[in-house]
Design an enzyme around this catalytic site. Structure first.
Site: not given
Ligand code: DCP
Ligand code: CA
Ligand code: CA
Length: 362
Positions: A9, A108-109
């Site tokens: 992730d 991203d996963e």
């Molecule tokens: N995303 C979005 N709206 C949301 C959730 C996520 O636009 N409600 C997008 C932005 C994030 C990406 O998807 O960067 C990946 O989501 P993640 O839940 O994996 O969150 P992050 O990568 O931002 O943070 P983490 O470090 O907790 O994985």
């Molecule tokens: Ca992420």
């Molecule tokens: Ca994610």
């Protein structure tokens, strides 16, 4: 030989991309925003980096609220989805080389079955995955967190727990001890709502959760999810890592600058989303034989209308049909005002599987 599964992730993905490409952001709170265009500040937060999260800013909250929470040095940037998608593809193509089989779970996963790559050996897996993280960092500048475990669910929990820039290996014999002390909502699929009902019953940790019978879980979660929760809590929920089947439809939806019943406005504002949807179809090597207009009214009703199209229809042809469909929707009711508008391509006549890599990302 037991399975070895890695869950990858990317850390605060969209915001991390901005940090990597703009060194001047170092150390500052960074917020990636989905501006709706209605007023200067309207819209929601897509994601935020860790310094911004310390102030309570997170995905989904209004931009206006984030601005109130953060100090003046905070930086607000518009989302660049196409760019992040390209980077995601690059990362996924690297990960794919490290896996016997891989499934992309989101932008991203990814889950990787690496059993044969490491000969079923978890010690070796730690080194192997560290090498993979380094290669991703060298090639893209991006950091990710990786969990390694005998199955996907435990691997995901291990990845979540090790964020950011983490690497956590949970060997088969360590799984139960690893899970027991964690809060119930560490289990993917148990959200804050379910966790709250469980807390009322005194169930807070995974260990507590294991005391509940399958029957009790069925009352709380329904039959199918209960089984998942039952086995997941024991670290035994398992399914093979299979590439995702290709999507059956492609949709794009936008919020209009203002509520309207002017078809010209609707089509003008929607045109980019249509082009984007067509590009996505091309990446999937798919051709739709049906197109749908999706209208969300000012009182938040959803109205759809569909038509057949020639598979492989051009951008102009699609816009022409959409115009007609939106006209029909608006003619139904003279008071109707549209708040959001969308397009949906479906009934594909040809499709490529996820194996093409280009078809991975929604
Ligand atoms: N995303 C979005 N709206 C949301 C959730 C996520 O636009 N409600 C997008 C932005 C994030 C990406 O998807 O960067 C990946 O989501 P993640 O839940 O994996 O969150 P992050 O990568 O931002 O943070 P983490 O470090 O907790 O994985
Ligand atoms: Ca992420
Ligand atoms: Ca994610």
């Amino acid at each position: 030989m037991g399975k070895v599964v890695a869950f990858v992730d990317l850390d605060y993905f969209f915001a991390q991309v901005e940090e990597v490409e703009k060194p001047e952001l170092a150390g500052k709170p960074v917020v990636v925003c989905v501006y709706s265009g209605r007023t200067e500040d309207s819209g929601v937060v897509s994601t935020a980096n860790y310094p911004a999260r310390r102030y309570g800013v997170k995905a989904g909250i209004p931009i206006k609220r984030a601005k109130k929470l953060l100090p003046p040095e905070a930086v607000f940037l518009p989302i660049r989805l196409q760019h992040y998608t390209q980077l995601s593809r690059h990362v996924m193509s690297i990960l794919d080389r490290y896996a016997d089989r891989m499934r992309i779970e989101s932008i991203d996963e990814a889950v990787l079955d690496i059993t044969n790559r490491v000969g079923g050996d978890f010690e070796k897996a730690a080194e192997y995955v560290a090498g993979m993280k380094t290669e991703v960092l060298r090639a893209t500048g991006l950091r990710c967190s990786v969990g390694v475990a005998p199955n996907r669910v435990v691997a995901k929990i291990a990845a979540d727990i090790s964020k950011p820039d983490g690497l956590r290996v949970v060997k088969s014999e360590e799984v139960e001890d690893f899970l027991s002390p964690l809060p119930v909502n560490s289990i993917p699929g148990i959200g804050s709502k379910a966790a709250a009902s469980l807390a009322e019953m005194g169930v807070k940790t995974v260990e507590d959760l294991k005391q509940l019978s399958l029957e009790t879980l069925e009352k709380l979660f329904g039959r199918k999810r209960a089984e998942y929760v039952y086995f997941a809590a024991r670290g035994k929920y398992d399914e093979p890592v299979e590439p995702r089947p290709p999507p059956k439809q492609v949709s794009r939806i936008i919020t209009l600058k203002r509520n309207t019943r002017d078809v010209d406005d609707v089509i003008a504002e929607l045109s980019r989303a249509v082009a984007d949807g067509l590009a996505r179809m091309e990446a999937l090597q798919a051709a739709a034989s049906r197109v749908g207009a999706v209208a969300i009214t000012s009182d938040l009703r959803t109205i759809t209308r569909q038509a057949e199209i020639r598979p492989g229809a051009s951008y102009e042809e699609v816009l022409k049909i959409l115009r007609k469909l939106f006209q029909e929707i608006l003619q139904q009711d003279a008071r109707l005002q549209l708040r959001r508008a969308g397009v949906r391509f479906s009934d594909f006549v040809s499709q490529a599987g996820q194996s093409t890599l280009s078809g991975y990302i929604e």
